[in-house]
Design a protein around this motif. Structure first.
Motif, PDB file in Angstrom:
ATOM      1  N   LEU A 140      11.012   1.959   3.719  1.00  0.00           N
ATOM      2  CA  LEU A 140       9.889   2.950   4.450  1.00  0.00           C
ATOM      3  C   LEU A 140       9.871   3.570   5.637  1.00  0.00           C
ATOM      4  O   LEU A 140       9.741   5.057   5.426  1.00  0.00           O
ATOM      5  N   ALA A 141      10.808   2.579   7.111  1.00  0.00           N
ATOM      6  CA  ALA A 141      11.177   3.969   7.917  1.00  0.00           C
ATOM      7  C   ALA A 141      11.464   5.120   7.561  1.00  0.00           C
ATOM      8  O   ALA A 141      11.923   5.533   7.882  1.00  0.00           O
ATOM      9  N   ALA A 142      12.522   4.661   7.057  1.00  0.00           N
ATOM     10  CA  ALA A 142      13.707   5.326   6.373  1.00  0.00           C
ATOM     11  C   ALA A 142      13.018   6.473   5.243  1.00  0.00           C
ATOM     12  O   ALA A 142      14.186   7.899   5.163  1.00  0.00           O
ATOM     13  N   LEU A 173       0.791  -0.937   0.337  1.00  0.00           N
ATOM     14  CA  LEU A 173       0.347   0.217  -0.331  1.00  0.00           C
ATOM     15  C   LEU A 173       1.138   1.127   0.155  1.00  0.00           C
ATOM     16  O   LEU A 173       0.449   2.200  -0.880  1.00  0.00           O
ATOM     17  N   ALA A 174       1.990   1.322   0.543  1.00  0.00           N
ATOM     18  CA  ALA A 174       2.829   2.019   0.737  1.00  0.00           C
ATOM     19  C   ALA A 174       3.483   2.663  -0.313  1.00  0.00           C
ATOM     20  O   ALA A 174       3.764   3.928  -0.894  1.00  0.00           O
ATOM     21  N   ALA A 175       3.363   1.916  -1.316  1.00  0.00           N
ATOM     22  CA  ALA A 175       4.861   1.703  -2.967  1.00  0.00           C
ATOM     23  C   ALA A 175       3.057   2.645  -3.752  1.00  0.00           C
ATOM     24  O   ALA A 175       3.901   3.147  -4.971  1.00  0.00           O
ATOM     25  N   ALA A 205      -5.393   4.564  -1.953  1.00  0.00           N
ATOM     26  CA  ALA A 205      -3.392   5.081  -1.125  1.00  0.00           C
ATOM     27  C   ALA A 205      -3.215   5.019  -2.734  1.00  0.00           C
ATOM     28  O   ALA A 205      -2.019   5.285  -2.848  1.00  0.00           O
ATOM     29  N   SER A 206      -4.436   4.660  -3.741  1.00  0.00           N
ATOM     30  CA  SER A 206      -3.006   4.995  -5.013  1.00  0.00           C
ATOM     31  C   SER A 206      -3.748   6.838  -5.406  1.00  0.00           C
ATOM     32  O   SER A 206      -2.979   7.049  -6.287  1.00  0.00           O
ATOM     33  N   GLY A 207      -4.170   7.397  -4.680  1.00  0.00           N
ATOM     34  CA  GLY A 207      -4.354   9.228  -4.737  1.00  0.00           C
ATOM     35  C   GLY A 207      -5.057   9.275  -5.781  1.00  0.00           C
ATOM     36  O   GLY A 207      -5.979  10.300  -6.483  1.00  0.00           O
ATOM     37  N   PHE A 208      -6.349   7.878  -6.199  1.00  0.00           N
ATOM     38  CA  PHE A 208      -7.678   8.314  -6.993  1.00  0.00           C
ATOM     39  C   PHE A 208      -8.555   9.567  -6.280  1.00  0.00           C
ATOM     40  O   PHE A 208      -8.559   8.773  -5.156  1.00  0.00           O
TER      41      PHE A 208
END
Lengths: 470, 470
Positions: free
Chosen positions: A441-443, A393-395, B293-296
């Motif tokens: 991600l943490a960094a 999700l973070a990507a 999460a993808s900014g849609f």
């Protein structure tokens, strides 16, 4: 369960092949458009009444015919059903049965549909009309190496003008496309149907003109001896054949050959047919002058070949043919001027000139010369790794940014082992892997790995897109 | 002499139409490639053994079949000729005759050829395999407004993963293409086959599942009353039909509808089929989260519609359909997840998800909303005028420079009246006319006329190209 297959002589094109073919199409399209040719597309299905009789008996055989839809064995009129095909029809053979069960066929070339289009739209088209067309054609030929049943043609034609500027521009376009593809070692052969007619006249009107052209057309394949034999059989005298080969074999550069043929025709008493002597020679000289004025610089690649005949086609003026040197492959391009392309469709007297590239042959030349650079099986430039649901999700925001910057990118869709994800990138030819694990991600960083070199660098997430677009 | 025509339901595309269609293809292609989909092309001709039985009985009827080449009425084996079609075959009808005279057909959609390709190349493909395909298909349908016998489909599919990221990306791609075309007022409907199954279960297993889906699929066309009538006839009880419309008619936004259906299923005693309750609802919730999460940002354009059924197709998970609002036109895009696309070709259990754009419908929408800007009948930007032979030759170096600068240009091929040359530029939509008469040549300048405004300016020949490329 069936084992799937595709018909003989047809091909699937996977991603790398489509990308390479697209490259060829793009170079051709850009050239055609720079020269003001506008795109036209005609239907795959044409009425057999349009196609039949336009390509000779052999062509009629090679046309793919499409079965009428519905119950093709019956006629229905006002609810009354009668047989369409009878047992007597079967006895009479396919010539009787065919027109009853098939009224459409597949496009066989791009020239006849173009002529049909011009004739149908004569009232609204502005002439001169320059069109290009890049579409597949189908021929029920016996498949063999380099010969397919479905293949692309790329044609450019201009109709409604007899200006020789168009002939000169064909030479310019042929050279520009081949140079653009990196095929620098080519020969553009040029001749003129008038020259062939004058040669026939120089032989004193012996034999039949068509027999002569058919024989000359085979010179490449069966050599001087074979052609001589054929002409002797057709009733040409041995002395006449000697004169023929003298004329066909004139030496020198473009201008010298023109001069020597001029002298040869005069010696043989051929009457002039043009205000400047012989039409064929005069027009070939003009085309040369127009090329000089256009800044054409590859005259060593342009050969005036009085033996170029281009078969028994509808050409009436200049004719062209292109070969790639040092590759065992037929011509990759050819064309010429015609005076009556649309006559069969009720629009006589429209002069035009056109030529065609064979994309499949160009492809094979580029491949055999190892000139393709594109090998990736995907347009993707960046593969983002997927560790777990959270990092996946973070990507997503970075993925969206990369795509918005027109950098084709994927997040590996599942949280598989990292090794599997790298293997995927490798197999597809994806150049960059962007690693976004829990640590990164943490960094707030991304580790970028260049697969080809193994090089790695670490960048703050916010700098990735700009680093990749520089 | 024949009056030429093209087959019913087919079209010629002239230059302006091709340019507009190319614009649509480019927007779609760019989007597909940004998302990592790779191009595939399959043959126009497929074996009828591959096509038949894949599109239902109606589809088999609508397949265009291609007559076998050669003498299709005879068999030849070791020089012995026997009849292929007999009088008895004629009596037996087209089902007996057809397989004897036609073994190939025209591509009917892009999904079956894709499945055939994946099954044939299973050993060399790397999965997940993302492919897009933009090719024409043929259907022997009755032609009518917006329905053609030859039309383009643009499909993107990914197989070999059940990640819902792929579903979310379908929504992103649909929105990106429509926004890219300027079609901002659209609705993407989403549903899940699991939701439809749960609704069927909530009805207490009354009647037949397929009957229910077929009836729901017609809701748009025949309304609630028509659907009720059909279901009553099929044996559904009136009370059950009330429950059905309660569930189909849940109100609220995406999340609220999910909640209400969840409550409805629980009340009706539907058993959960997923670790998070009901698979359909859980997956639709996940797709929503992935889009966030993808900014849609166009959730007002995404509608969860439990009544979306997408016919009796092979879909098993999420399903999609897109309409352009305020245009009288069916859906312009649709798709969904399937679990067994390649099963018919001996490769079971390959999950995938895909969708398709109908280019012809997008074209008609853009046209009816007046969103096309391109109207020129030629790519040409500059027409160079042609006064006489000398000035024609003198224009050639400038012509070559313009083309080398990628500015499509033409020299009018004949030294016609200037008025005729201007009329030509006007009719073709060429924006600039470059006048190089004897006076201009003597002064070393070019007069440039902007046709739209009538504005004129004079520039030294050497400055023309740089002035036009700025």
């Amino acid at each position: 369960m069936q084992k799937p297959s595709i018909p003989q002589g047809t091909r699937d094109f996977g991603p790398a092949q489509v990308a390479r073919r697209q490259h060829i199409f793009n170079v051709i399209r850009r050239t055609f458009e720079q020269f003001g040719y506008a795109p036209l597309e005609t239907p795959t299905l044409e009425n057999l009444s349009v196609l039949t009789g336009k390509y000779g008996d052999e062509g009629d055989q090679l046309l793919f015919k499409v079965l009428n839809s519905g119950n093709f064995l019956q006629n229905e009129r006002r609810g009354v059903i009668t047989p369409n095909v009878t047992a007597e029809d079967l006895d009479a053979g396919p010539k009787v049965v065919l027109p009853k069960i098939a009224e459409k066929g597949l496009r066989y070339d791009l020239t006849v549909p173009f002529a049909r289009y011009v004739a149908m739209n004569r009232g609204t088209l502005t002439f001169p009309f320059r069109r290009y067309q890049m579409q597949p054609v189908w021929r029920a030929d016996r498949p063999q190496r380099g010969r397919y049943r479905e293949f692309y043609q790329c044609d450019a034609d201009v109709v409604g003008t007899d200006s020789l500027l168009c002939e000169a521009e064909i030479v310019l376009m042929m050279a520009q496309v081949l140079n653009g593809l990196g095929l620098h070692d080519f020969t553009i052969k040029i001749n003129h149907r008038g020259v062939l007619r004058n040669i026939f006249q120089a032989l004193g009107g012996a034999g039949n003109e068509n027999d002569l052209f058919v024989a000359i057309d085979k010179l490449d394949k069966i050599g001087r001896e074979g052609v001589s034999k054929e002409l002797l059989e057709k009733g040409f005298a041995a002395s006449v054949i000697d004169t023929l080969f003298e004329l066909l074999g004139v030496e020198g550069d473009y201008a010298e050959k023109l001069q020597r043929l001029l002298a040869g025709f005069a010696t043989a008493g051929v009457e002039s047919d043009h205000d400047r002597g012989y039409r064929g020679l005069a027009e070939l000289a003009d085309v040369h002058d127009l090329l000089v004025a256009s800044g054409f610089r590859q005259f060593e690649r342009l050969e005036f070949d009085p033996a170029l005949a281009r078969g028994l086609s509808y050409y009436t003026g200049c004719i062209f043919e292109v070969k790639i040197n040092n590759v065992a492959m037929g011509s990759v391009s050819g064309g010429g001027r015609y005076d009556n392309l649309t006559g069969a469709f009720g629009l006589p007297g429209v002069s035009g000139v056109g030529f065609s590239f064979g994309v499949d042959r160009l492809y094979d030349c580029l491949e055999s010369l190892d000139l393709f650079t594109e090998t990736a099986e995907t347009p993707t430039r960046c593969l983002l790794t997927h560790f777990d649901k959270e990092s996946g999700l973070a990507a997503l925001p970075l993925l969206a940014q990369l795509r918005a910057a027109n950098i084709p990118s994927e997040l590996y869709p599942d949280a598989s082992k990292l090794q599997k994800q790298f293997k995927y990138a490798d197999a597809k030819g994806i150049p960059l892997v962007l690693i976004l694990g829990p640590e990164e991600l943490a960094a707030g960083v991304v580790k970028i790995k260049i697969l080809k070199t193994g090089e790695e660098k670490v960048l703050p997430i916010g700098e990735v897109v700009s680093a990749l677009t520089v």
